[in-house]
Design a protein around this motif. Structure first.
Motif, mmCIF file in Angstrom:
data_model
loop_
_atom_site.group_PDB
_atom_site.id
_atom_site.type_symbol
_atom_site.label_atom_id
_atom_site.label_comp_id
_atom_site.label_asym_id
_atom_site.label_seq_id
_atom_site.Cartn_x
_atom_site.Cartn_y
_atom_site.Cartn_z
ATOM 1 N N UNK A 1 1.132 -1.320 0.118
ATOM 2 C CA UNK A 1 -0.107 -0.225 -0.195
ATOM 3 C C UNK A 1 1.261 1.661 0.001
ATOM 4 N N UNK A 2 0.691 2.201 -0.713
ATOM 5 C CA UNK A 2 1.714 3.482 -1.319
ATOM 6 C C UNK A 2 0.916 4.341 -1.499
ATOM 7 N N UNK A 3 1.312 5.774 -1.569
ATOM 8 C CA UNK A 3 0.521 6.939 -2.210
ATOM 9 C C UNK A 3 0.756 7.240 -3.179
ATOM 10 N N UNK A 4 -0.139 7.185 -4.526
ATOM 11 C CA UNK A 4 -0.432 7.584 -6.136
ATOM 12 C C UNK A 4 -0.793 8.743 -6.289
ATOM 13 N N UNK A 5 -0.532 9.455 -5.723
ATOM 14 C CA UNK A 5 -0.625 11.195 -5.857
ATOM 15 C C UNK A 5 -1.754 12.192 -5.573
ATOM 16 N N UNK A 6 -2.585 12.747 -5.655
ATOM 17 C CA UNK A 6 -3.124 13.958 -5.193
ATOM 18 C C UNK A 6 -4.090 14.471 -5.828
ATOM 19 N N UNK A 7 -5.904 14.648 -5.763
ATOM 20 C CA UNK A 7 -6.346 15.583 -6.896
ATOM 21 C C UNK A 7 -6.000 16.931 -5.114
ATOM 22 N N UNK A 8 -5.511 17.471 -5.549
ATOM 23 C CA UNK A 8 -4.894 18.792 -4.864
ATOM 24 C C UNK A 8 -6.587 19.382 -4.912
ATOM 25 N N UNK A 9 -6.767 20.009 -5.399
ATOM 26 C CA UNK A 9 -7.889 21.422 -6.029
ATOM 27 C C UNK A 9 -8.894 20.324 -5.423
ATOM 28 N N UNK A 10 -9.967 18.700 -5.432
ATOM 29 C CA UNK A 10 -10.691 18.771 -5.371
ATOM 30 C C UNK A 10 -10.461 18.037 -3.888
ATOM 31 N N UNK A 11 -9.017 18.191 -3.002
ATOM 32 C CA UNK A 11 -9.182 17.701 -2.265
ATOM 33 C C UNK A 11 -9.525 16.034 -1.940
ATOM 34 N N UNK A 12 -8.149 15.616 -2.595
ATOM 35 C CA UNK A 12 -8.617 14.156 -2.824
ATOM 36 C C UNK A 12 -7.411 13.391 -2.511
ATOM 37 N N UNK A 13 -7.084 12.647 -2.305
ATOM 38 C CA UNK A 13 -5.654 11.791 -2.330
ATOM 39 C C UNK A 13 -5.867 10.283 -2.987
ATOM 40 N N UNK A 14 -4.734 9.526 -3.852
ATOM 41 C CA UNK A 14 -4.785 8.364 -4.267
ATOM 42 C C UNK A 14 -3.519 7.636 -3.785
#
Length: 520
Positions: free
Chosen positions: A37-50
């Motif tokens: 399980x690892x971070x895969x990015x972010x949708x900063x404007x919509x406040x979401x993580x991937x």
């Protein structure tokens, strides 16, 4: 043997019971635990993580998110068949925690190791804000900017916020932030000039200076600095009527000095190149006016130039083309500046059009050529003197029957005492000339549909290269209108060396293209 069989059975039963696995654990044990399980990015404007994880054969997945590890057990579960997932909307300012488990049929594996994730929270980058004039206001626009969760626009009536008083924001006096979705905002300006309006509104010809503030609310005190921009409100269309060009020229007290011939040649060339029909000369004696008129009439297409005769001996003169206008009447206002608050001798002239485009709607025109004198010992006293002179002159203008009710151009050197600003509604004695006239029904011709040369001071002091002070420089020379609908074109003429590298004057020619409104 028979006696031992029950004992053997009992021992076997006990062994089986000791090795038994609870049903839930047996269910989980058959589905592998998710790994990687690892971070895969972010949708900063919509406040979401991937996030992403390693594949588990023949499995689908369940994901849960929470703001703290202890809250995961009660968190909503989201299903997916992919080996990655995007969170619901989260709080960008605090860590997020996530777990994933694999599911086969009705069997769910154990939850993965908890992964802590963080949004990237840094200051927003530079923003290029633009401005557009709208009727009685200005509109500011900007692009969405990375890591900006809110915006606000600071505005002022002076470059770089030099106007005294508290910081003022476009969207609210207290600086309430606009949301991250905002990409524009509009500042409405006063429609009627009055004390305390910061000398704003279209009639003053003053721009709004503004800069945008972008902030990541997770770092509330980190507000990067932006550059101020200058925006003028939209100037009104001058309407229908007969067009003419008017110039104001402070030609410096005595062109009869040794450089007179070269200076007058440059002055004449400047007037000729602008196709003017009326010119107010400031700091010009009768001989100065005569020399300029004679030189103009020698040039092709300039026949008919005439100087209005004065009963007194004012240092201001009015020139006009007699093939365009005819003189109806003339006179002088003011005295000989015996003390503070008294304007020097100020000539005026009323003209009629020689060939109006519509004789049934012919409209006369009045020109007043003024020079403000400052007798005060300091800036505050000088500002008061300029104000008092304007009040005195307005009283005379409003009391002259030949002038009242006729479109009027008040032109001249009103002195550059606009800064430092003073616009306390309770202290109008220290509001200098130009705003005093504007608040009494005049309109600054620099508030034109098209403006040229306004980044330069109108005073060049014979050193043109030093004129560029800052956007919308202070001015000394003005063309003010009353009874007009606006101004089509305004120019501060900055070609200081016209003939033989001789500076015509220590002031620039300023001129406007105007429309005499039709009479009803």
């Amino acid at each position: 043997m028979r006696t031992r069989l029950p004992l053997v059975l009992a021992l076997l039963a006990a062994l089986v019971v000791g090795l038994a696995i609870p049903a839930a654990e047996a269910k989980a044990a058959s589905v592998p635990k998710v790994g990687g399980l690892a971070a895969a990015g972010q949708d900063w404007f919509n406040s979401k993580l991937k996030v992403r994880w390693k594949r588990v054969a023949r499995a689908r997945y369940q994901v849960r998110w929470a703001a703290a590890p202890a809250k995961l057990a009660k968190a909503k579960i989201y299903g997916t068949t992919a080996t990655s997932a995007t969170s619901p909307t989260l709080n960008r300012c605090v860590p997020a925690y996530v777990q994933v488990r694999a599911v086969r049929g009705r069997k769910a594996g154990a939850w993965s190791t908890t992964k802590k994730l963080l949004f990237t929270n840094t200051r927003p980058g530079p923003i290029t804000m633009t401005g557009t004039g709208v009727p009685n206001g200005v509109k500011f626009s900007w692009p969405r900017t990375a890591y900006a969760s809110r915006y606000r626009v600071v505005w002022n009536a002076a470059v770089s916020g030099k106007f005294p008083g508290p910081v003022t924001y476009v969207n609210s006096p207290t600086g309430t932030w606009m949301p991250q979705t905002a990409t524009s905002t509009t500042l409405a300006l006063p429609t009627v000039p009055e004390p305390g309006d910061k000398m704003m509104g279209v009639a003053y010809a003053n721009p709004v200076f503004a800069k945008i503030q972008a902030n990541n609310a997770c770092k509330p005190t980190d507000i990067p600095s932006q550059q101020y921009i200058r925006v003028f409100p939209k100037a009104p269309d001058p309407g229908t009527g007969d067009a003419f060009s008017f110039g104001n020229y402070n030609v410096e007290a005595s062109p009869t000095l040794p450089t007179a011939s070269a200076r007058i040649a440059s002055i004449v060339a400047n007037i000729d190149q602008r196709d003017l029909q009326v010119v107010a000369l400031v700091e010009a004696h009768a001989q100065t006016a005569t020399d300029i008129v004679d030189a103009l009439n020698l040039l092709p297409g300039n026949t008919g130039w005439t100087a209005v005769a004065s009963a007194g001996d004012p240092d201001q003169r009015i020139l006009y083309r007699s093939d365009v206008f005819s003189l109806v009447s003339s006179g002088e206002f003011g005295g000989d500046a015996p003390g503070p608050g008294v304007p020097i001798l100020t000539p005026w002239a009323r003209f009629s059009q020689v060939a109006p485009s519509d004789p049934d709607k012919d409209q006369d025109l009045v020109v007043v050529a003024v020079h403000t004198t400052l007798d005060g010992a300091d800036r505050a006293a000088q500002k008061k003197d300029a104000h008092d002179e304007a009040v005195a002159l307005l009283g005379e203008i409003n009391g002259e029957p030949a002038v009242v009710g006729v479109p009027l151009v008040l032109s001249g050197d009103l002195q550059g005492v606009r800064e430092p600003y003073a616009d306390d509604p309770l202290d109008q004695e220290h509001v200098e000339g130009q705003p005093t006239y504007i608040r009494n029904g005049f309109y600054d011709a620099m508030a034109a549909v098209q403006k040229v040369g306004i980044d330069y001071n109108t005073v060049n002091a014979h050193t043109g290269a030093d004129q560029l002070v800052y956007p919308s420089s202070p001015r000394a020379d003005y063309i003010l209108l009353r009874g007009f609908n606006g101004s089509a074109y305004y120019e501060n003429v900055t070609n200081w060396y016209v003939t033989d590298h001789v500076t015509p004057s220590d002031h620039n020619l300023v001129f406007a293209r105007l429309v005499i409104p039709y009479s009803s």
